[in-house]
Design a protein around this motif. Structure first.
Motif, PDB file in Angstrom:
ATOM      1  N   LEU A 173      82.867 -23.639  43.458  1.00  0.00           N
ATOM      2  CA  LEU A 173      83.173 -23.967  44.848  1.00  0.00           C
ATOM      3  C   LEU A 173      84.609 -23.568  45.147  1.00  0.00           C
ATOM      4  CD1 LEU A 173      82.488 -25.369  47.578  1.00  0.00           C
ATOM      5  CD2 LEU A 173      83.274 -27.510  46.547  1.00  0.00           C
ATOM      6  N   SER A 174      84.772 -22.860  46.253  1.00  0.00           N
ATOM      7  CA  SER A 174      86.116 -22.500  46.716  1.00  0.00           C
ATOM      8  C   SER A 174      86.112 -22.535  48.233  1.00  0.00           C
ATOM      9  CB  SER A 174      86.509 -21.105  46.213  1.00  0.00           C
ATOM     10  OG  SER A 174      85.630 -20.129  46.738  1.00  0.00           O
ATOM     11  N   ALA A 175      87.303 -22.502  48.801  1.00  0.00           N
ATOM     12  CA  ALA A 175      87.433 -22.531  50.260  1.00  0.00           C
ATOM     13  C   ALA A 175      88.427 -21.468  50.708  1.00  0.00           C
ATOM     14  CB  ALA A 175      87.893 -23.910  50.721  1.00  0.00           C
ATOM     15  N   THR A 176      88.242 -21.017  51.939  1.00  0.00           N
ATOM     16  CA  THR A 176      89.122 -19.996  52.499  1.00  0.00           C
ATOM     17  C   THR A 176      89.104 -20.067  54.019  1.00  0.00           C
ATOM     18  OG1 THR A 176      89.630 -17.623  52.519  1.00  0.00           O
ATOM     19  CG2 THR A 176      87.306 -18.206  52.511  1.00  0.00           C
ATOM     20  N   SER A 177      90.138 -19.532  54.633  1.00  0.00           N
ATOM     21  CA  SER A 177      90.132 -19.353  56.082  1.00  0.00           C
ATOM     22  C   SER A 177      89.975 -17.870  56.414  1.00  0.00           C
ATOM     23  CB  SER A 177      91.417 -19.919  56.699  1.00  0.00           C
ATOM     24  OG  SER A 177      92.545 -19.360  56.092  1.00  0.00           O
TER      25      SER A 177
END
Length: 166
Positions: free
Chosen positions: A75-79
């Protein structure tokens, strides 16, 4: 559809969730817990930073689950919406606040769909999970996504699955 189905069955599909709020973050965590590489998207950099550091800010998420999923890289997040190109399925889970006339403001939904368009590819599934009025998927989202040059039901798939938070 067979390519997408195979990726889903053998868990090689990459899943994306746009909007890491009270619906999107728990959904992203559950997708990752199910064994899918999951990318969360949010325009609020503070949420992206918190997710990527394993810090939970939503009551429905178990802190240890989030921390573990981030540490293992599932799981990772980005804009950065260019990462939508890596996703096989994308769920839109953004707010639809009521306007002054008590009608849903679908600005966030529309902006999310427009952010997907440059990065769409064949055999992609897009699911609208935001609460909205009947017809939004067919009348608003589909035409926006088809600006990609891809045709719904032929090149990509589109569904509506309203979230339910109890």
């Amino acid at each position: 559809m067979n390519i997408l189905k195979s990726k889903l069955l053998n868990k090689t599909a990459v899943l994306g969730v746009i909007g890491l709020g009270y619906v999107g973050l728990p959904l992203a965590v559950e997708k990752a817990k199910a064994g899918f590489k999951t990318i969360g998207f949010d325009i609020q950099k503070s949420k992206v930073e918190m997710v990527n550091s394993g810090h939970n800010y939503i009551g429905d998420v178990v802190n240890e689950d989030l921390e573990s999923l981030v540490k293992t890289g599932i799981l990772s997040a980005t804009s950065d919406f260019s990462f939508v190109a890596k996703a096989d399925c994308v769920c839109i889970c953004v707010p639809t606040p009521l306007d002054k006339h008590q009608q849903p403001d679908i600005t966030y939904v529309k902006n999310s769909a427009e952010s997907i368009v440059p990065f769409m590819h064949k055999d992609m599934l897009i699911v609208l999970e935001s609460t909205t009025y009947p017809g939004t998927t067919e009348e608003l989202i589909k035409p926006i996504l088809e600006k990609s040059g891809l045709k719904c039901c032929k090149d990509f798939f589109l569904a509506f699955s309203p979230e339910m938070v109890i």
